[in-house]
Design a protein around this motif. Structure first.
Motif, PDB file in Angstrom:
ATOM      1  N   ALA B 376       0.803  -1.021  -0.158  1.00  0.00           N
ATOM      2  CA  ALA B 376       0.036  -0.131   0.059  1.00  0.00           C
ATOM      3  C   ALA B 376       0.981   1.238   0.179  1.00  0.00           C
ATOM      4  CB  ALA B 376      -0.995   0.048   1.121  1.00  0.00           C
ATOM      5  N   THR B 377       2.063   1.113   0.807  1.00  0.00           N
ATOM      6  CA  THR B 377       2.908   2.378   0.690  1.00  0.00           C
ATOM      7  C   THR B 377       3.665   2.405  -0.539  1.00  0.00           C
ATOM      8  OG1 THR B 377       3.306   1.629   3.079  1.00  0.00           O
ATOM      9  CG2 THR B 377       5.018   3.274   2.029  1.00  0.00           C
ATOM     10  N   ASN B 378       3.967   1.458  -1.091  1.00  0.00           N
ATOM     11  CA  ASN B 378       4.463   1.292  -2.338  1.00  0.00           C
ATOM     12  C   ASN B 378       3.810   2.016  -3.484  1.00  0.00           C
ATOM     13  OD1 ASN B 378       7.258   0.626  -2.308  1.00  0.00           O
ATOM     14  ND2 ASN B 378       6.807  -1.371  -2.085  1.00  0.00           N
ATOM     15  N   LEU B 379       2.280   1.489  -3.389  1.00  0.00           N
ATOM     16  CA  LEU B 379       1.393   2.229  -4.279  1.00  0.00           C
ATOM     17  C   LEU B 379       1.366   3.692  -4.393  1.00  0.00           C
ATOM     18  CD1 LEU B 379       0.105   0.067  -6.187  1.00  0.00           C
ATOM     19  CD2 LEU B 379      -1.893   0.448  -5.071  1.00  0.00           C
ATOM     20  N   ILE B 382       4.391   5.031  -6.063  1.00  0.00           N
ATOM     21  CA  ILE B 382       4.177   5.023  -7.520  1.00  0.00           C
ATOM     22  C   ILE B 382       3.354   6.012  -7.981  1.00  0.00           C
ATOM     23  CG2 ILE B 382       3.165   3.328  -9.411  1.00  0.00           C
ATOM     24  CD1 ILE B 382       3.939   1.134  -7.850  1.00  0.00           C
ATOM     25  N   ALA B 383       2.205   6.309  -7.331  1.00  0.00           N
ATOM     26  CA  ALA B 383       1.104   7.355  -7.706  1.00  0.00           C
ATOM     27  C   ALA B 383       1.929   8.530  -7.823  1.00  0.00           C
ATOM     28  CB  ALA B 383       0.019   7.462  -6.643  1.00  0.00           C
ATOM     29  N   ASP B 384       2.817   8.953  -6.561  1.00  0.00           N
ATOM     30  CA  ASP B 384       3.414  10.232  -6.539  1.00  0.00           C
ATOM     31  C   ASP B 384       4.437  10.386  -7.620  1.00  0.00           C
ATOM     32  OD1 ASP B 384       1.864  10.749  -4.375  1.00  0.00           O
ATOM     33  OD2 ASP B 384       3.538  10.380  -2.711  1.00  0.00           O
ATOM     34  N   ALA B 385       5.127   9.359  -7.894  1.00  0.00           N
ATOM     35  CA  ALA B 385       6.103   9.307  -8.909  1.00  0.00           C
ATOM     36  C   ALA B 385       5.574   9.635 -10.321  1.00  0.00           C
ATOM     37  CB  ALA B 385       6.801   8.002  -8.927  1.00  0.00           C
ATOM     38  N   LEU B 386       4.275   9.222 -10.536  1.00  0.00           N
ATOM     39  CA  LEU B 386       3.633   9.314 -12.055  1.00  0.00           C
ATOM     40  C   LEU B 386       2.741  10.650 -11.755  1.00  0.00           C
ATOM     41  CD1 LEU B 386       2.757   5.860 -12.399  1.00  0.00           C
ATOM     42  CD2 LEU B 386       4.558   6.998 -13.578  1.00  0.00           C
ATOM     43  N   LYS B 387       2.771  11.398 -10.532  1.00  0.00           N
ATOM     44  CA  LYS B 387       1.621  12.254 -10.495  1.00  0.00           C
ATOM     45  C   LYS B 387       0.303  11.952 -10.871  1.00  0.00           C
ATOM     46  CE  LYS B 387       5.548  15.695 -10.669  1.00  0.00           C
ATOM     47  NZ  LYS B 387       6.638  14.943 -10.689  1.00  0.00           N
ATOM     48  N   GLY B 389      -3.353  10.158  -9.297  1.00  0.00           N
ATOM     49  CA  GLY B 389      -4.265   9.970  -8.051  1.00  0.00           C
ATOM     50  C   GLY B 389      -4.123   8.607  -7.944  1.00  0.00           C
ATOM     51  N   ILE B 390      -4.439   7.973  -6.478  1.00  0.00           N
ATOM     52  CA  ILE B 390      -4.165   6.633  -6.310  1.00  0.00           C
ATOM     53  C   ILE B 390      -5.146   5.903  -7.117  1.00  0.00           C
ATOM     54  CG2 ILE B 390      -5.519   6.616  -4.106  1.00  0.00           C
ATOM     55  CD1 ILE B 390      -2.216   5.338  -3.929  1.00  0.00           C
ATOM     56  N   ASP B 391      -6.520   6.543  -7.316  1.00  0.00           N
ATOM     57  CA  ASP B 391      -7.512   6.021  -7.667  1.00  0.00           C
ATOM     58  C   ASP B 391      -7.274   5.817  -9.239  1.00  0.00           C
ATOM     59  OD1 ASP B 391      -7.627   8.590  -8.226  1.00  0.00           O
ATOM     60  OD2 ASP B 391      -9.958   8.877  -7.883  1.00  0.00           O
ATOM     61  N   ALA B 392      -6.067   6.305  -9.960  1.00  0.00           N
ATOM     62  CA  ALA B 392      -6.005   6.130 -11.498  1.00  0.00           C
ATOM     63  C   ALA B 392      -5.174   4.815 -11.523  1.00  0.00           C
ATOM     64  CB  ALA B 392      -5.200   7.438 -11.843  1.00  0.00           C
ATOM     65  N   SER B 456      10.859  10.048 -11.664  1.00  0.00           N
ATOM     66  CA  SER B 456      11.951   9.918 -10.510  1.00  0.00           C
ATOM     67  C   SER B 456      11.641   8.868  -9.604  1.00  0.00           C
ATOM     68  CB  SER B 456      12.390  11.033 -10.024  1.00  0.00           C
ATOM     69  OG  SER B 456      11.348  11.737  -9.093  1.00  0.00           O
ATOM     70  N   ARG B 457      12.370   7.945  -9.478  1.00  0.00           N
ATOM     71  CA  ARG B 457      12.030   6.767  -8.580  1.00  0.00           C
ATOM     72  C   ARG B 457      12.156   7.157  -7.061  1.00  0.00           C
ATOM     73  NH1 ARG B 457      14.900   3.367  -6.234  1.00  0.00           N
ATOM     74  NH2 ARG B 457      14.126   1.523  -5.468  1.00  0.00           N
ATOM     75  N   GLN B 458      11.170   6.752  -6.517  1.00  0.00           N
ATOM     76  CA  GLN B 458      11.205   7.202  -5.071  1.00  0.00           C
ATOM     77  C   GLN B 458      10.694   6.212  -4.106  1.00  0.00           C
ATOM     78  OE1 GLN B 458       8.382  10.724  -6.049  1.00  0.00           O
ATOM     79  NE2 GLN B 458       8.232  10.522  -3.659  1.00  0.00           N
ATOM     80  N   VAL B 459      11.026   5.779  -3.072  1.00  0.00           N
ATOM     81  CA  VAL B 459      10.640   4.873  -2.040  1.00  0.00           C
ATOM     82  C   VAL B 459       9.958   5.408  -0.737  1.00  0.00           C
ATOM     83  CG1 VAL B 459      11.349   2.541  -0.818  1.00  0.00           C
ATOM     84  CG2 VAL B 459      12.555   3.249  -3.135  1.00  0.00           C
TER      85      VAL B 459
END
Lengths: 84, 644
Positions: B376-379, B382-387, B389-392, B456-459
């Motif tokens: 869930a945290t990784n998701l 990913i959403a943030d990195a791709l700019k 929303g999590i619902d996308a 940009s990859r972020q963890v």
């Protein structure tokens, strides 16, 4: 779905009536008909019959659907279809 | 496993306390005008969650009513409000009621306005006044074949062309008329062919046949959609998927003028809502893929690049190739691909670089999140990195526990069920409609590539805020049993297969394992775990050598990676320490023997509050000791039962 007695059939029909006609709070018994329920219009009747078909896994004919007078008659048709 | 699209199999099964939650929500919405904006947001999400499940007929009715009530709550929180006018020449009211519930499942709040039966033409041509009040977002035009039927002599090439042209023109006039008068986009439904029209095999080659008329209408629907004159809902395609004999119900047709079998309302409504979702930007924009047992068979960390099942030569491998093929097809349409896997990153990347049968390559993946952090945290990362929303995000993972974890944390993320059989994964992903889209534009086709450059990859290492709540909800039960005959084969398999969560990677054969059964100098445990979703079976093996009464040495400690991040190791350690203490043991010794693959457990003993006894050896090996009396209790959410 075999071997359902009258009360079991009525119980299931009651669940459908209460869900679909949630504003109706009168009794659900064999004498109940659409006139007694404000929400039970022709459209709701289509939905009602579909739910009954799904609940009992039966199919009604056109003449059965148009000929029914009240819940009691519906119970008889269901019983017949379930092979009693 | 079969596949019945009518059951909406991509949706999660009904939660056990559905009715209780529904009643609670219904009660909270009782007075629509008293719901505050904050409450509305929370209630909306709960409504979506309850709607987006495999509902029975009665639950469906309730959700339809709930959606209608929710519409009246002015501030709708996170839900997108959509209002459509419906024009048809059959009874569409039942369908309209289901549309509201189906829209809710896709994150929309829908209201419908129906035109009076039979006034479509008059309205579209400007002869009738509009009875539609209030703002609209779109209109649906759904006609059946009777709107176009005109029987003429068969085999007359001139008449055949005339009739088909007239039908196409009529369709166009209606669609454009509605669009012009209402000033909103029109969604035009294709017309399914009646089974009763299939008199011969040559219907489409028979001049003047009803089948040719329907085909002419559908051709026109497609042409208009391609030209951007209107949007298209392919009801005919859906009817084909379901089967025309199920789609058309002559009883309902004659009795109530219903356009299709009423029990199909849920699937039909969902299918149209896909188009509305695409229209309002609610479709999935990124496909987030798990790796092990999702895009290849097996666990790469344990089986190695050579050991995973993928591609030619194995039926299972073919199935996973089909998943990858679908991912690439989606990418072609502008869907961004991402990876979310519990793996060491270098291990997870290796098949993309080295496996000859991989269709997906690293260049296709915009964000690659392979680590041991909660998904869930990784998701979110990913959403943030791709700019986005999590619902996308559309999260595709074979593991039901991971899916549930993500749903709990992100109720609006799109998480299709996948079932047990990989061969059905692509079908379920497509059937979910998560990637429904409108006619593509050039920029859509370029989109996937663009993301690659900017990401940009972020963890995110911070654990999710209510992870503990989640663990609690899993109701995990652990059973610890000494080695025995029944477990012998599986124990041996785990000992010889586990590479990642394996502290010492000592291999023992079945004979060795048998000798440990009942040996008083050893404590040999097989550990099983079950939770609300599944019995995970044997997930850990621990072998402890009682070298001396006061000093025990942990010889082997290994676990299946399926149950990581769930407190399993903390729980086993607590049981071990309790037992050691009760038997008068004072010190537990442990060691980490470094291999190519067990980086995951480098700090295992540190996390278990052991103290290093010496600096790490030059080869990376480390030795630890725990004074049993100093053991600090570790948090656990697992109920344990020990059998002698």
């Amino acid at each position: 779905m075999k071997l359902m007695d009258q009360s079991a059939i009525l119980a299931r029909l009651t669940e459908i009536v209460r869900t679909l006609f949630d504003e109706y709070d009168g009794p659900v018994d064999a004498s109940l008909n659409a006139k007694a329920v404000k929400q039970w219009d022709s459209l709701a009747n289509v939905q009602f019959m579909v739910l009954v078909e799904q609940a009992f896994k039966v199919r009604f004919t056109v003449s059965e659907i148009t000929g029914l007078k009240n819940v009691g008659e519906l119970m008889q048709v269901i019983q017949k279809k379930l092979g009693h | 496993m079969g596949f019945d699209i009518q059951t909406l199999p991509w949706r999660r099964p009904l939660v056990p306390d559905w009715n209780r939650r529904y009643d609670a929500l219904w009660a909270q919405l009782a007075n629509a005008d008293q719901v505050s904006q904050t409450d509305a947001a929370t209630l909306s999400v709960e409504a979506c969650v309850l709607a987006n499940q495999r509902l029975g007929p009665l639950e469906q009715i309730k959700i339809n009513k709930l959606a209608a009530r929710l519409w009246k709550v002015a501030a709708s929180g996170t839900l997108r409000r959509v209002r459509i006018a419906i024009f048809g020449n059959a009874t569409l009211s039942l369908f309209a009621a289901h549309l509201k519930g189906s829209a809710l499942a896709r994150g929309m709040l829908l209201d419908t306005v129906e035109s009076d039966f039979g006034t479509v033409t008059a309205f579209a041509m400007g002869a009738a006044q509009s009875t539609i009040e209030g703002p609209l977002d779109a209109a649906l035009l759904s006609l059946d074949a009777t709107a176009f039927a005109r029987a003429e002599r068969l085999l007359d090439i001139v008449k055949d062309a005339e009739v088909r042209e007239a039908a196409a023109e009529r369709l166009r006039a209606l669609a454009v008329g509605v669009r012009t008068r209402l000033g909103v986009p029109v969604i035009v439904a294709t017309v399914p062919a009646q089974p009763e029209d299939a008199i011969s095999s040559i219907e489409h080659a028979l001049l003047g046949s009803p089948a040719r008329l329907v085909a002419a209408v559908n051709d026109e629907v497609r042409r208009g959609a391609e030209a951007g004159d209107w949007l298209m809902w392919d009801a005919a395609a859906l009817a084909g998927e379901i089967g025309l004999h199920s789609w058309f119900d002559p009883v309902g047709r004659h009795h109530a003028k219903t356009p299709f079998a009423s029990e199909l309302c849920p699937i039909a409504a969902d299918h149209l809502c896909r188009v509305l979702a695409a229209m309002t930007g609610k479709s999935g924009r990124a496909l987030v893929l798990d790796l092990d047992n999702t895009i290849w068979g097996g666990v790469v960390g344990d089986d190695g690049v050579d050991g995973i099942q993928l591609g030619n030569g194995s039926a299972v491998g073919e199935a996973f190739l089909a998943v990858q093929r679908l991912a690439l097809e989606l990418r072609r349409r502008g869907v961004v691909l991402a990876v979310c896997s519990k793996n060491n990153e270098d291990v997870a990347r290796r098949p993309f670089q080295e496996h000859p049968d991989m269709l997906l390559r690293l260049k296709d993946i915009a964000v690659f999140q392979a680590n041991w952090v909660d998904k869930a945290t990784n998701l979110k990362a990913i959403a943030d990195a791709l700019k986005l929303g999590i619902d996308a995000l559309v999260f595709v993972d074979d593991n039901p526990v991971e899916r549930e974890r993500v749903r709990q944390q992100w109720p609006l993320a799109i998480v299709p069920e996948l079932g047990e059989e990989p061969a059905y994964f692509p079908r379920l992903i497509v059937a979910s409609g998560a990637f429904e889209h409108l006619p593509l534009a050039a920029e859509d086709v370029l989109r996937a590539g663009d993301y690659q450059a900017t990401v940009s990859r972020q963890v995110q290492r911070d654990a999710a805020k209510d992870y503990d709540t989640y663990l609690g909800s899993l109701q995990m039960r652990m059973t610890i049993t000494p080695f025995d005959r029944i477990g012998r084969a599986r124990i041996t398999q785990l000992i010889n297969k586990s590479n990642q969560f394996n502290l010492t990677t000592r291999r023992y054969n079945e004979h060795d394992v048998a000798r440990l059964e009942g040996d008083p100098a050893f404590l040999a445990w097989q550990v099983r775990l079950s939770d609300t979703f599944a019995d995970n079976g044997m997930i850990a093996v621990v072998i402890v050598h009682k070298e001396a009464a006061v000093r025990w040495r942990i010889d082997t400690w290994l676990m299946s990676c399926r149950v990581l991040e769930r407190g399993v190791e903390q729980t086993i350690m607590k049981e071990l320490v309790d037992l050691a203490r009760s038997q008068g043991c004072e010190e537990l010794w442990g060691e980490f023997l470094k291999t190519e693959r067990n980086a995951l457990v480098t700090d295992f003993y540190d996390r278990m509050t052991f103290k290093p006894v010496e600096p790490a050896a030059s080869n990376g090996d480390k030795r630890y000791v725990l004074k049993v009396s100093e053991f600090a209790l570790l948090k656990s959410f697992i109920e344990v039962s020990q059998s002698a």
